[in-house]
Scaffold this motif. Structure first.
Motif, mmCIF file in Angstrom:
data_model
loop_
_atom_site.group_PDB
_atom_site.id
_atom_site.type_symbol
_atom_site.label_atom_id
_atom_site.label_comp_id
_atom_site.label_asym_id
_atom_site.label_seq_id
_atom_site.Cartn_x
_atom_site.Cartn_y
_atom_site.Cartn_z
ATOM 1 N N LEU A 39 7.051 -7.759 19.832
ATOM 2 C CA LEU A 39 6.353 -8.195 18.890
ATOM 3 C C LEU A 39 6.261 -9.686 18.770
ATOM 4 O O LEU A 39 5.577 -10.522 18.788
ATOM 5 N N GLU A 40 7.804 -10.217 18.848
ATOM 6 C CA GLU A 40 7.949 -11.547 18.518
ATOM 7 C C GLU A 40 7.891 -12.551 19.779
ATOM 8 O O GLU A 40 7.580 -13.653 19.647
ATOM 9 N N ARG A 41 7.862 -11.825 20.891
ATOM 10 C CA ARG A 41 7.899 -12.544 22.269
ATOM 11 C C ARG A 41 6.904 -11.861 23.096
ATOM 12 O O ARG A 41 7.327 -11.363 24.363
ATOM 13 N N SER A 42 5.756 -11.689 22.935
ATOM 14 C CA SER A 42 4.793 -10.944 23.405
ATOM 15 C C SER A 42 4.227 -11.842 24.691
ATOM 16 O O SER A 42 3.968 -12.968 24.405
ATOM 17 N N LEU A 43 3.943 -11.085 25.862
ATOM 18 C CA LEU A 43 3.363 -11.961 26.853
ATOM 19 C C LEU A 43 2.184 -11.034 27.367
ATOM 20 O O LEU A 43 2.256 -9.921 27.234
ATOM 21 N N LEU A 44 0.856 -11.620 27.470
ATOM 22 C CA LEU A 44 -0.074 -11.205 27.909
ATOM 23 C C LEU A 44 -0.010 -11.019 29.505
ATOM 24 O O LEU A 44 0.361 -12.064 30.168
ATOM 25 N N ILE B 102 -1.973 -10.867 32.443
ATOM 26 C CA ILE B 102 -3.546 -11.078 33.035
ATOM 27 C C ILE B 102 -3.758 -10.847 34.575
ATOM 28 O O ILE B 102 -3.232 -11.555 35.381
ATOM 29 N N ALA B 103 -4.718 -10.139 34.880
ATOM 30 C CA ALA B 103 -5.089 -9.693 36.319
ATOM 31 C C ALA B 103 -6.076 -10.755 36.762
ATOM 32 O O ALA B 103 -7.156 -11.132 35.962
ATOM 33 N N ARG B 104 -5.796 -11.505 37.601
ATOM 34 C CA ARG B 104 -6.824 -12.375 38.401
ATOM 35 C C ARG B 104 -6.658 -12.397 39.953
ATOM 36 O O ARG B 104 -5.869 -12.012 40.349
ATOM 37 N N GLN B 105 -7.566 -13.129 40.478
ATOM 38 C CA GLN B 105 -7.690 -12.936 42.160
ATOM 39 C C GLN B 105 -6.010 -13.928 42.325
ATOM 40 O O GLN B 105 -5.603 -14.832 41.872
ATOM 41 N N GLY B 106 -5.309 -13.415 43.332
ATOM 42 C CA GLY B 106 -4.224 -13.992 43.687
ATOM 43 C C GLY B 106 -3.048 -13.292 43.018
ATOM 44 O O GLY B 106 -1.970 -13.900 43.254
ATOM 45 N N GLY B 107 -3.131 -12.335 41.983
ATOM 46 C CA GLY B 107 -2.018 -11.601 41.397
ATOM 47 C C GLY B 107 -2.214 -11.837 40.023
ATOM 48 O O GLY B 107 -2.813 -12.869 39.345
ATOM 49 N N ASP B 108 -1.205 -11.266 39.228
ATOM 50 C CA ASP B 108 -1.113 -11.374 37.833
ATOM 51 C C ASP B 108 -0.266 -12.468 37.427
ATOM 52 O O ASP B 108 0.452 -13.044 38.289
ATOM 53 N N VAL B 109 -0.828 -13.089 36.043
ATOM 54 C CA VAL B 109 0.060 -14.132 35.719
ATOM 55 C C VAL B 109 0.411 -13.774 34.021
ATOM 56 O O VAL B 109 -0.345 -12.726 33.523
ATOM 57 N N MET B 110 1.428 -14.078 33.671
ATOM 58 C CA MET B 110 1.931 -13.878 32.319
ATOM 59 C C MET B 110 1.965 -15.012 31.360
ATOM 60 O O MET B 110 2.467 -15.928 31.666
ATOM 61 N N VAL B 111 1.190 -14.679 30.401
ATOM 62 C CA VAL B 111 1.060 -15.821 29.506
ATOM 63 C C VAL B 111 1.680 -15.717 28.130
ATOM 64 O O VAL B 111 1.261 -14.741 27.494
ATOM 65 N N PRO B 112 2.388 -16.430 27.563
ATOM 66 C CA PRO B 112 3.095 -16.276 26.332
ATOM 67 C C PRO B 112 2.041 -16.209 25.115
ATOM 68 O O PRO B 112 1.211 -16.822 25.113
ATOM 69 N N MET B 113 2.177 -15.262 24.221
ATOM 70 C CA MET B 113 1.486 -15.027 23.198
ATOM 71 C C MET B 113 1.583 -15.777 21.947
ATOM 72 O O MET B 113 2.297 -15.381 20.911
#
Length: 173
Positions: free
Chosen positions: A129-134, A136-147
């Motif tokens: 909960l304190e360190r969530s990462l979104l 995200i599926a996109r062309q070229g592969g997934d990317v992780m974005v800090p929430m």
């Protein structure tokens, strides 16, 4: 089996524990203490069937709930539940603190940058909960974005959109 769209997965039965019908649960929620409280009613989905079971008792061991369910009285009853999905109606969940979201509300959201470029669609959430990462599926592969507030400028689960201001290089990782 689709089940009701109102039902949310909160855990899965890992295995039987002891000889009195208790089961160890692998939680699928950041709020295990609240979801697996004595007296709560869970929907147990297993082998294509659903049943309602009240939590008769609960204790935690290494972060995992060990629960006794009404009507599950023997080790054989408990062993038969291995792999069962434990669910609760979304309507039974309490409101969250500000800027906190249920995972199921974020999956499916379209992510855009503050200048309007589409990044992709949220397919999952990783971390605590304190360190969530979104995820995200996109062309070229997934990317992780800090929430975090500095990156996620606006989160609108009802509108299924998240606007981000990614730091330099984050989307190129």
């Amino acid at each position: 089996m689709g089940g009701s769209p109102d039902l949310l997965l909160i855990g899965r039965v890992a295995r039987a524990h002891g000889n009195k019908g208790q089961v160890i649960v692998n939680p699928e929620t950041d709020f295990a203490g609240e979801r697996f409280a004595e007296g709560n009613v869970l929907i147990v989905e297993h082998a294509g069937r659903q049943s309602e079971r009240r939590i008769a008792s609960v204790r935690f061991q290494q972060g995992r709930p060990i629960i006794a369910l009404d009507g599950v009285d023997t080790m054989n009853d408990a062993e038969a539940l291995a792999g069962a999905e434990l669910k609760m109606p979304a309507s039974a969940l309490p409101p969250l603190p500000p800027r906190t979201f249920y995972r199921h509300d974020l999956v499916g959201c379209e992510v855009r940058t503050k200048d309007g470029r589409t990044v992709g669609t949220v397919t999952g959430i990783e971390g605590t909960l304190e360190r969530s990462l979104l995820v995200i599926a996109r062309q070229g592969g997934d990317v992780m974005v800090p929430m975090v507030d500095a990156i996620c400028l606006s989160v609108d689960p009802a509108g299924k959109t998240i606007v981000i201001d990614p730091p330099e290089g984050l989307l190129e990782l």
